[in-house]
Write an enzyme that holds these catalytic residues in place. Sequence first.
Site, PDB file in Angstrom:
ATOM      1  N   CYS A 262     -53.686 144.223 -54.885  1.00  0.00           N
ATOM      2  CA  CYS A 262     -53.277 144.368 -53.484  1.00  0.00           C
ATOM      3  C   CYS A 262     -52.799 145.770 -53.128  1.00  0.00           C
ATOM      4  O   CYS A 262     -53.484 146.490 -52.403  1.00  0.00           O
ATOM      5  CB  CYS A 262     -52.206 143.334 -53.161  1.00  0.00           C
ATOM      6  SG  CYS A 262     -52.837 141.655 -53.240  1.00  0.00           S
TER       7      CYS A 262
HETATM    8  N1  LIG Z   1     -54.180 138.029 -56.409  1.00  0.00           N
HETATM    9  C1  LIG Z   1     -53.363 138.109 -55.377  1.00  0.00           C
HETATM   10  O1  LIG Z   1     -52.146 138.103 -55.547  1.00  0.00           O
HETATM   11  C2  LIG Z   1     -53.885 138.155 -53.956  1.00  0.00           C
HETATM   12  C3  LIG Z   1     -52.985 137.894 -52.916  1.00  0.00           C
HETATM   13  C4  LIG Z   1     -53.438 137.902 -51.612  1.00  0.00           C
HETATM   14  C5  LIG Z   1     -54.768 138.206 -51.349  1.00  0.00           C
HETATM   15  N2  LIG Z   1     -55.634 138.471 -52.367  1.00  0.00           N
HETATM   16  C6  LIG Z   1     -57.020 138.754 -52.021  1.00  0.00           C
HETATM   17  O2  LIG Z   1     -57.798 137.599 -52.291  1.00  0.00           O
HETATM   18  C7  LIG Z   1     -59.104 137.982 -52.749  1.00  0.00           C
HETATM   19  C8  LIG Z   1     -59.369 137.368 -54.110  1.00  0.00           C
HETATM   20  O3  LIG Z   1     -58.427 137.880 -55.026  1.00  0.00           O
HETATM   21  P1  LIG Z   1     -58.133 137.194 -56.418  1.00  0.00           P
HETATM   22  O4  LIG Z   1     -56.914 137.842 -56.954  1.00  0.00           O
HETATM   23  O5  LIG Z   1     -58.171 135.716 -56.301  1.00  0.00           O
HETATM   24  O6  LIG Z   1     -59.417 137.686 -57.255  1.00  0.00           O
HETATM   25  P2  LIG Z   1     -59.932 137.121 -58.663  1.00  0.00           P
HETATM   26  O7  LIG Z   1     -60.739 138.194 -59.273  1.00  0.00           O
HETATM   27  O8  LIG Z   1     -58.797 136.517 -59.437  1.00  0.00           O
HETATM   28  O9  LIG Z   1     -60.884 135.905 -58.255  1.00  0.00           O
HETATM   29  C9  LIG Z   1     -62.040 136.075 -57.541  1.00  0.00           C
HETATM   30  C10 LIG Z   1     -63.119 135.219 -58.181  1.00  0.00           C
HETATM   31  O10 LIG Z   1     -64.280 135.315 -57.359  1.00  0.00           O
HETATM   32  C11 LIG Z   1     -65.411 135.205 -58.217  1.00  0.00           C
HETATM   33  N3  LIG Z   1     -66.604 135.692 -57.504  1.00  0.00           N
HETATM   34  C12 LIG Z   1     -66.971 136.960 -57.243  1.00  0.00           C
HETATM   35  N4  LIG Z   1     -68.107 136.987 -56.524  1.00  0.00           N
HETATM   36  C13 LIG Z   1     -68.460 135.705 -56.317  1.00  0.00           C
HETATM   37  C14 LIG Z   1     -69.527 135.087 -55.631  1.00  0.00           C
HETATM   38  N5  LIG Z   1     -70.441 135.792 -54.983  1.00  0.00           N
HETATM   39  N6  LIG Z   1     -69.608 133.739 -55.638  1.00  0.00           N
HETATM   40  C15 LIG Z   1     -68.671 132.999 -56.276  1.00  0.00           C
HETATM   41  N7  LIG Z   1     -67.633 133.527 -56.939  1.00  0.00           N
HETATM   42  C16 LIG Z   1     -67.516 134.867 -56.953  1.00  0.00           C
HETATM   43  C17 LIG Z   1     -65.033 136.022 -59.427  1.00  0.00           C
HETATM   44  O11 LIG Z   1     -65.791 135.660 -60.551  1.00  0.00           O
HETATM   45  C18 LIG Z   1     -63.550 135.660 -59.574  1.00  0.00           C
HETATM   46  O12 LIG Z   1     -63.336 134.603 -60.484  1.00  0.00           O
HETATM   47  C19 LIG Z   1     -59.125 139.494 -52.725  1.00  0.00           C
HETATM   48  O13 LIG Z   1     -59.631 139.929 -51.500  1.00  0.00           O
HETATM   49  C20 LIG Z   1     -57.652 139.844 -52.826  1.00  0.00           C
HETATM   50  O14 LIG Z   1     -57.375 141.102 -52.250  1.00  0.00           O
HETATM   51  C21 LIG Z   1     -55.217 138.433 -53.672  1.00  0.00           C
END
Ligand SMILES: NC(=O)c1ccc[n+]([C@@H]2O[C@H](COP(=O)([O-])OP(=O)(O)OC[C@H]3O[C@@H](n4cnc5c(N)ncnc54)[C@H](O)[C@@H]3O)[C@@H](O)[C@H]2O)c1
Length: 420
Positions: A262
């Site tokens: 983030c």
């Molecule tokens: N981690 C946090 O604390 C947090 C908090 C708020 C917002 N976000 C936002 O949420 C979003 C996701 O973050 P995250 O931390 O969960 O990421 P992450 O990497 O933990 O999980 C994302 C998942 O999406 C999968 N993926 C990628 N492309 C794909 C596709 N085309 N089809 C299906 N699956 C696919 C990946 O394999 C991965 O497992 C980002 O935009 C992030 O900025 C994250």
Amino acid sequence: MSTEKLVVIGQGYVGLPLAMRAVEAGMEVTGLDTDSYRIKRLTTGDSFVEDVPADRLGRALASGRYHPTTEYADAEGFDVCAITVPTPLHDGTPDLSFVEQAGAGIGPYLRPGCLVVLESTTYPGTTEELLRPLLESASGLRSPDDFHLGYSPERIDPGNPSWQLENTPKVISGIGPAALARTDQFYRRIVARTVPVGSTRVAELTKLIENTFRQVNIALINELAVLSHDLDIDVWQAIEAAGTKPFGFMPFQPGPGVGGHCLPIDPCYLSWQVKRRLGRQFRFIELANDINHEMPEHVTRRIMAGLNRTGHAVNGARLLLLGLAYKKNTGDLRDSPAVDVAQRLCDLGADVRAVEPYAEPHHLPAGVLIVPLTEQEVRAADAVVVVTDHDVFDYDLVVRHARYVFDARNRCSGPVVERL
Ligand SMILES: NC(=O)c1ccc[n+]([C@@H]2O[C@H](COP(=O)([O-])OP(=O)(O)OC[C@H]3O[C@@H](n4cnc5c(N)ncnc54)[C@H](O)[C@@H]3O)[C@@H](O)[C@H]2O)c1
């Protein structure tokens, strides 16, 4: 009414808790992820997200309403789709390729009346300008006439025991009033309170305001920590004292830098859009990024100086780092400043060992030996460095047996301790 069918694209830190919560709310949930390793683990009840313990995942699987899969075809017949895929930076530029792939993948399975909500953090305009045309061309349907499209930023704070998905207010938006109403209806089953806003752009900006606010304030306090050290003033005491003001002040803590998905990234989505649309710089963001980016280097220099005072060169010194994750009580190593510090110390010739109880083994940095936190390890180290202050660490043991502690998190005190 038949059971609502939800597909969550991306089963990571954001998508998995959402999928679990939806199962608990009675929905039929397809957890879709292209990472077959992750899906295999989920299928066997093995969670890699700290906020989703194995027993919670086990209950979801046992309910028969949680279906982890790598196949988009399993989304067939969905009512609601939430997209929670990564939105990283690529050479300083937003990389929306995962959102594009998710949109293209789910597009053919859209049906009239269904709802698609983007949750990934992104620049204002993404839902309308990028996702909408993608879904329209893949499905032959139109938003807002044929299907509903919304944006709802995720506020999940990994490792936070008080604020979870269900009790954190959720900002929601939709393209058109019907989409907003449908998005609201969906999230009311998931969270205690929804906060509707007037457009997807406002919702997209809301998330970026929240993270930019933190990035800028952390940078302010980091710069203050560096300057206070040179002025020989205890910045930690000053912050604690300032924190007693009941209004108009919110304490932020210095540290070795910012990491995770983030803070180092999201504000850049905003500054990139400002530059692209207005041709102007977002100066606060640029400055905050610079200051926070320099912190691992500052911490490394301070460790070198501390070793020097105890008669050691960093080259050949045995160092024990506590914590490698970017924040405490999680195993997330993405963009972790602790890993940056570890790598800098390795490059300087130190023998770097680290205690990191949460991270997945294959994500740990090369050249760093992972060890348990024992009296023997602490005694053998020329310096113990508190980089990420996981609550499980026994700080008393560290202070009792260490020869020198550099504490970047204000967790230790005593004659052998030097704080950031
Ligand atoms: N981690 C946090 O604390 C947090 C908090 C708020 C917002 N976000 C936002 O949420 C979003 C996701 O973050 P995250 O931390 O969960 O990421 P992450 O990497 O933990 O999980 C994302 C998942 O999406 C999968 N993926 C990628 N492309 C794909 C596709 N085309 N089809 C299906 N699956 C696919 C990946 O394999 C991965 O497992 C980002 O935009 C992030 O900025 C994250």
